[in-house]
Design a protein around this motif. Structure first.
Motif, PDB file in Angstrom:
ATOM      1  N   THR A  68       7.278   8.345  -2.424  1.00 12.12           N
ATOM      2  CA  THR A  68       6.921   7.431  -3.513  1.00 12.12           C
ATOM      3  C   THR A  68       8.030   6.419  -3.764  1.00 12.12           C
ATOM      4  OG1 THR A  68       5.521   9.070  -4.610  1.00 12.12           O
ATOM      5  CG2 THR A  68       6.409   7.317  -5.989  1.00 12.12           C
ATOM      6  N   ALA A  69       7.640   5.209  -4.113  1.00  9.53           N
ATOM      7  CA  ALA A  69       8.562   4.210  -4.650  1.00  9.53           C
ATOM      8  C   ALA A  69       8.030   3.798  -6.010  1.00  9.53           C
ATOM      9  CB  ALA A  69       8.672   3.005  -3.729  1.00  9.53           C
ATOM     10  N   ASN A  70       8.847   3.973  -7.054  1.00  7.22           N
ATOM     11  CA  ASN A  70       8.431   3.653  -8.415  1.00  7.22           C
ATOM     12  C   ASN A  70       9.288   2.509  -8.933  1.00  7.22           C
ATOM     13  OD1 ASN A  70       7.449   3.599 -10.995  1.00  7.22           O
ATOM     14  ND2 ASN A  70       7.806   5.759 -11.430  1.00  7.22           N
ATOM     15  N   LEU A  71       8.660   1.383  -9.202  1.00 10.92           N
ATOM     16  CA  LEU A  71       9.369   0.193  -9.670  1.00 10.92           C
ATOM     17  C   LEU A  71       9.182   0.055 -11.174  1.00 10.92           C
ATOM     18  CD1 LEU A  71       9.165  -0.191  -6.583  1.00 10.92           C
ATOM     19  CD2 LEU A  71       8.947  -2.642  -6.999  1.00 10.92           C
ATOM     20  N   LEU A  72      10.287   0.183 -11.905  1.00 10.36           N
ATOM     21  CA  LEU A  72      10.258   0.062 -13.357  1.00 10.36           C
ATOM     22  C   LEU A  72      10.682  -1.328 -13.813  1.00 10.36           C
ATOM     23  CD1 LEU A  72      11.891   3.488 -14.330  1.00 10.36           C
ATOM     24  CD2 LEU A  72       9.511   2.978 -13.757  1.00 10.36           C
ATOM     25  N   ASN A  73      11.012  -2.190 -12.860  1.00  9.72           N
ATOM     26  CA  ASN A  73      11.420  -3.556 -13.190  1.00  9.72           C
ATOM     27  C   ASN A  73      10.203  -4.482 -13.152  1.00  9.72           C
ATOM     28  OD1 ASN A  73      11.295  -3.022 -10.429  1.00  9.72           O
ATOM     29  ND2 ASN A  73      12.679  -4.682  -9.909  1.00  9.72           N
ATOM     30  N   ASP A  74      10.314  -5.626 -13.819  1.00 12.60           N
ATOM     31  CA  ASP A  74       9.206  -6.574 -13.902  1.00 12.60           C
ATOM     32  C   ASP A  74       9.408  -7.668 -12.860  1.00 12.60           C
ATOM     33  OD1 ASP A  74       7.824  -5.307 -16.004  1.00 12.60           O
ATOM     34  OD2 ASP A  74       9.238  -6.127 -17.451  1.00 12.60           O
ATOM     35  N   ASN A  75       8.736  -7.512 -11.732  1.00 17.28           N
ATOM     36  CA  ASN A  75       8.975  -8.360 -10.569  1.00 17.28           C
ATOM     37  C   ASN A  75       8.180  -9.660 -10.628  1.00 17.28           C
ATOM     38  OD1 ASN A  75      10.687  -6.439  -8.920  1.00 17.28           O
ATOM     39  ND2 ASN A  75       8.911  -5.165  -9.387  1.00 17.28           N
ATOM     40  N   THR A  76       8.728 -10.693  -9.998  1.00 17.07           N
ATOM     41  CA  THR A  76       8.118 -12.021 -10.046  1.00 17.07           C
ATOM     42  C   THR A  76       7.870 -12.581  -8.650  1.00 17.07           C
ATOM     43  OG1 THR A  76      10.313 -13.051 -10.212  1.00 17.07           O
ATOM     44  CG2 THR A  76       9.174 -12.540 -12.274  1.00 17.07           C
ATOM     45  N   THR A  77       7.741 -11.720  -7.675  1.00 15.15           N
ATOM     46  CA  THR A  77       7.509 -12.176  -6.307  1.00 15.15           C
ATOM     47  C   THR A  77       6.142 -12.844  -6.182  1.00 15.15           C
ATOM     48  OG1 THR A  77       6.564 -10.044  -5.680  1.00 15.15           O
ATOM     49  CG2 THR A  77       8.931 -10.330  -5.368  1.00 15.15           C
ATOM     50  N   THR A  78       6.040 -13.762  -5.224  1.00 16.07           N
ATOM     51  CA  THR A  78       4.763 -14.414  -4.933  1.00 16.07           C
ATOM     52  C   THR A  78       4.229 -14.013  -3.565  1.00 16.07           C
ATOM     53  OG1 THR A  78       5.919 -16.347  -4.061  1.00 16.07           O
ATOM     54  CG2 THR A  78       5.289 -16.399  -6.387  1.00 16.07           C
ATOM     55  N   GLY A  79       4.974 -13.197  -2.840  1.00 16.73           N
ATOM     56  CA  GLY A  79       4.527 -12.739  -1.532  1.00 16.73           C
ATOM     57  C   GLY A  79       3.500 -11.626  -1.644  1.00 16.73           C
ATOM     58  N   THR A  80       3.074 -11.120  -0.513  1.00 18.53           N
ATOM     59  CA  THR A  80       2.062 -10.071  -0.485  1.00 18.53           C
ATOM     60  C   THR A  80       2.672  -8.714  -0.812  1.00 18.53           C
ATOM     61  OG1 THR A  80       2.393  -9.715   1.883  1.00 18.53           O
ATOM     62  CG2 THR A  80       0.698 -11.307   1.225  1.00 18.53           C
ATOM     63  N   GLY A 122       7.574  -2.420 -15.545  1.00 21.30           N
ATOM     64  CA  GLY A 122       7.109  -2.172 -14.189  1.00 21.30           C
ATOM     65  C   GLY A 122       5.913  -3.034 -13.870  1.00 21.30           C
ATOM     66  N   SER A 123       6.128  -4.128 -13.095  1.00 23.42           N
ATOM     67  CA  SER A 123       5.006  -5.018 -12.798  1.00 23.42           C
ATOM     68  C   SER A 123       5.066  -5.513 -11.364  1.00 23.42           C
ATOM     69  CB  SER A 123       4.976  -6.206 -13.764  1.00 23.42           C
ATOM     70  OG  SER A 123       6.123  -7.007 -13.611  1.00 23.42           O
ATOM     71  N   ILE A 124       3.894  -5.805 -10.841  1.00 22.31           N
ATOM     72  CA  ILE A 124       3.708  -6.243  -9.470  1.00 22.31           C
ATOM     73  C   ILE A 124       3.847  -7.762  -9.393  1.00 22.31           C
ATOM     74  CG2 ILE A 124       1.210  -6.584  -9.654  1.00 22.31           C
ATOM     75  CD1 ILE A 124       0.939  -5.182  -6.920  1.00 22.31           C
ATOM     76  N   GLY A 125       4.070  -8.282  -8.170  1.00 22.46           N
ATOM     77  CA  GLY A 125       4.107  -9.722  -7.966  1.00 22.46           C
ATOM     78  C   GLY A 125       2.710 -10.317  -7.983  1.00 22.46           C
ATOM     79  N   SER A 126       2.624 -11.617  -7.713  1.00 23.01           N
ATOM     80  CA  SER A 126       1.351 -12.323  -7.863  1.00 23.01           C
ATOM     81  C   SER A 126       0.616 -12.557  -6.554  1.00 23.01           C
ATOM     82  CB  SER A 126       1.590 -13.674  -8.550  1.00 23.01           C
ATOM     83  OG  SER A 126       2.489 -14.465  -7.796  1.00 23.01           O
ATOM     84  N   GLY A 127       1.126 -12.066  -5.434  1.00 21.95           N
ATOM     85  CA  GLY A 127       0.474 -12.285  -4.153  1.00 21.95           C
ATOM     86  C   GLY A 127      -0.675 -11.330  -3.897  1.00 21.95           C
ATOM     87  N   ALA A 128      -1.338 -11.522  -2.761  1.00 26.84           N
ATOM     88  CA  ALA A 128      -2.448 -10.657  -2.367  1.00 26.84           C
ATOM     89  C   ALA A 128      -1.958  -9.225  -2.169  1.00 26.84           C
ATOM     90  CB  ALA A 128      -3.088 -11.176  -1.089  1.00 26.84           C
ATOM     91  N   VAL A 129      -2.848  -8.263  -2.441  1.00 20.74           N
ATOM     92  CA  VAL A 129      -2.506  -6.845  -2.385  1.00 20.74           C
ATOM     93  C   VAL A 129      -3.425  -6.140  -1.396  1.00 20.74           C
ATOM     94  CG1 VAL A 129      -2.385  -4.690  -3.697  1.00 20.74           C
ATOM     95  CG2 VAL A 129      -1.702  -6.851  -4.773  1.00 20.74           C
ATOM     96  N   ASP A 142      12.075   9.983  -2.587  1.00 21.85           N
ATOM     97  CA  ASP A 142      11.400   9.162  -3.593  1.00 21.85           C
ATOM     98  C   ASP A 142      12.401   8.216  -4.248  1.00 21.85           C
ATOM     99  OD1 ASP A 142       8.993  10.472  -3.149  1.00 21.85           O
ATOM    100  OD2 ASP A 142       9.349  11.946  -4.734  1.00 21.85           O
ATOM    101  N   TYR A 143      12.041   6.941  -4.345  1.00 26.34           N
ATOM    102  CA  TYR A 143      12.918   5.940  -4.943  1.00 26.34           C
ATOM    103  C   TYR A 143      12.418   5.523  -6.326  1.00 26.34           C
ATOM    104  CZ  TYR A 143      15.725   4.965  -0.771  1.00 26.34           C
ATOM    105  OH  TYR A 143      16.606   5.051   0.278  1.00 26.34           O
ATOM    106  N   THR A 144      13.383   5.203  -7.213  1.00 30.86           N
ATOM    107  CA  THR A 144      13.081   4.594  -8.503  1.00 30.86           C
ATOM    108  C   THR A 144      13.971   3.378  -8.675  1.00 30.86           C
ATOM    109  OG1 THR A 144      12.492   6.714  -9.510  1.00 30.86           O
ATOM    110  CG2 THR A 144      13.007   4.900 -10.994  1.00 30.86           C
ATOM    111  N   LEU A 145      13.366   2.211  -8.891  1.00 29.97           N
ATOM    112  CA  LEU A 145      14.107   0.974  -9.095  1.00 29.97           C
ATOM    113  C   LEU A 145      13.956   0.528 -10.546  1.00 29.97           C
ATOM    114  CD1 LEU A 145      14.063   1.008  -5.977  1.00 29.97           C
ATOM    115  CD2 LEU A 145      13.697  -1.467  -6.039  1.00 29.97           C
TER     116      LEU A 145
END
Length: 346
Positions: A77-89, A106-113, A57-60
């Motif tokens: 599991t991968a747990n992202l605690l950083n606020d990401n700004t990617t535009t990819g999928t 902890g936030s997702i990018g803006s691309g399709a999911v 399990d990863y935590t970023l």
């Protein structure tokens, strides 16, 4: 540590040599790492970031991933605690991809999911999921296009604004129309849907709450028809009207089932027409406690479809299941056929 051209803690895939990260690299996290807690430093712009982790399990945490696609594979599991700004999928094919651990990051990018069957995308935050709060349904930045047969989970008190359906009078290219999985709202979290017409979120289903916590569905703009089935699991779930500019209609067309509690409430105080308000048109089987809040009109029976005034007449569908009803508002039966009521109403 994941930094730029500084720390030699990466393995070059082509020859297994130790190397540093450079912008534009393809980044893979797998089960061979010696540590699973990764701190990001500086501006990081990979072509893609893949978690191919079956057991580790990863935590970023730290700075943002600013570019590329995000891919989650493997059962761990991968747990992202950083606020990401990617535009990819963002693609979740297996395991769990989580954003946040109950705090405010902890936030997702803006691309399709896309979330595959058996996989989970989770938001565990105590506040609004960033990038989803814009009330302009045509420009809401994140989680605009969600598809797949997996699970999307809101927990920790997270509030997610989304435009999941196809509205009346305007078109929308990005929506949840391709979602056939399960939306699970628990831990006091809330899924706020922005104005939609006859479809809510593809062919997916909703679970409100778990054994000890509850979840909330709400509309925040326009009138709303919720066509997806809803299972009540938590003790004190809610469906809310937050849309101002009376009179408002919220038609619950999907079948409501389960033995959890449900309260129908109008905090916007805009359900001013006794013939509108909440309209139940599903063949519901819920058997917990249904509470109608003070001043709220609830109508059992109607015509399935959009919430246009012409379709708000009486119909031959809609029920209260076997729920125990606590009526502090106005309860109207509007069936055009003979209908048996098997509820204790107080």
């Amino acid at each position: 540590t994941w930094d730029l051209d500084t720390t030699s803690n990466w393995i070059l895939e082509s020859d297994s040599s130790v190397t540093k990260y450079l912008q534009g690299d393809t980044v893979v996290f797998n089960d061979s790492a010696t540590t699973s807690a990764v701190t990001l430093v500086g501006t990081l712009s990979p072509i893609s970031t893949t978690f191919n982790n079956a057991t580790l399990d990863y935590t970023l945490s730290g700075s943002a991933i600013t570019s590329g696609n995000l891919i989650k594979d493997g059962a761990a599991t991968a747990n992202l605690l950083n606020d990401n700004t990617t535009t990819g999928t963002t693609t979740v094919t297996a395991g769990k991809l989580a954003f946040g651990n109950g705090g405010t990051t902890g936030s997702i990018g803006s691309g399709a999911v896309s979330v595959a069957s058996g996989a989970t995308l989770e938001f565990n935050r105590s506040n609004v999921v960033p990038g989803t709060v814009d009330l302009d349904y045509k420009t809401t930045a994140k989680l605009r296009n969600v598809s797949g047969a997996g699970s999307v989970v809101l927990t920790g008190g997270a509030i997610l604004f989304s435009y999941p359906g196809t509205g009346t009078g305007f078109s929308e290219s990005g929506s949840w129309a391709g979602f056939s999985g399960t939306l699970i709202v628990k831990g006091g979290s809330e899924f706020r849907t922005i104005r939609n017409g006859a479809t809510a979120m593809g062919s997916g289903s909703v679970i409100l709450g778990d054994a000890t916590t509850s979840g909330i569905l709400s509309q925040i703009e326009g009138n709303w028809t919720w066509t997806n089935p809803i299972t009540l699991t938590g003790p004190s779930n809610k469906i809310l009207n937050r849309s101002i500019n009376a009179p408002r209609t919220l038609k619950i067309q999907g079948i409501v089932s389960g033995n959890g509690g449900l309260s129908l409430e109008d905090p916007a105080v805009s359900m001013t027409d006794i013939n509108r308000g909440f309209i139940l048109t599903g063949a519901n089987t819920m058997d917990g406690t249904l509470t109608i809040a003070t001043g709220v009109p609830v109508r059992v029976g109607g015509v399935p479809g959009n919430t246009d005034v012409a379709q708000n007449g009486a119909g031959n569908s809609g029920s209260l299941g076997t729920a125990t009803v606590v009526n502090n508002g106005t309860l109207t039966f509007s069936r055009t056929d003979a209908h048996s009521v098997a509820n204790a109403i107080s």
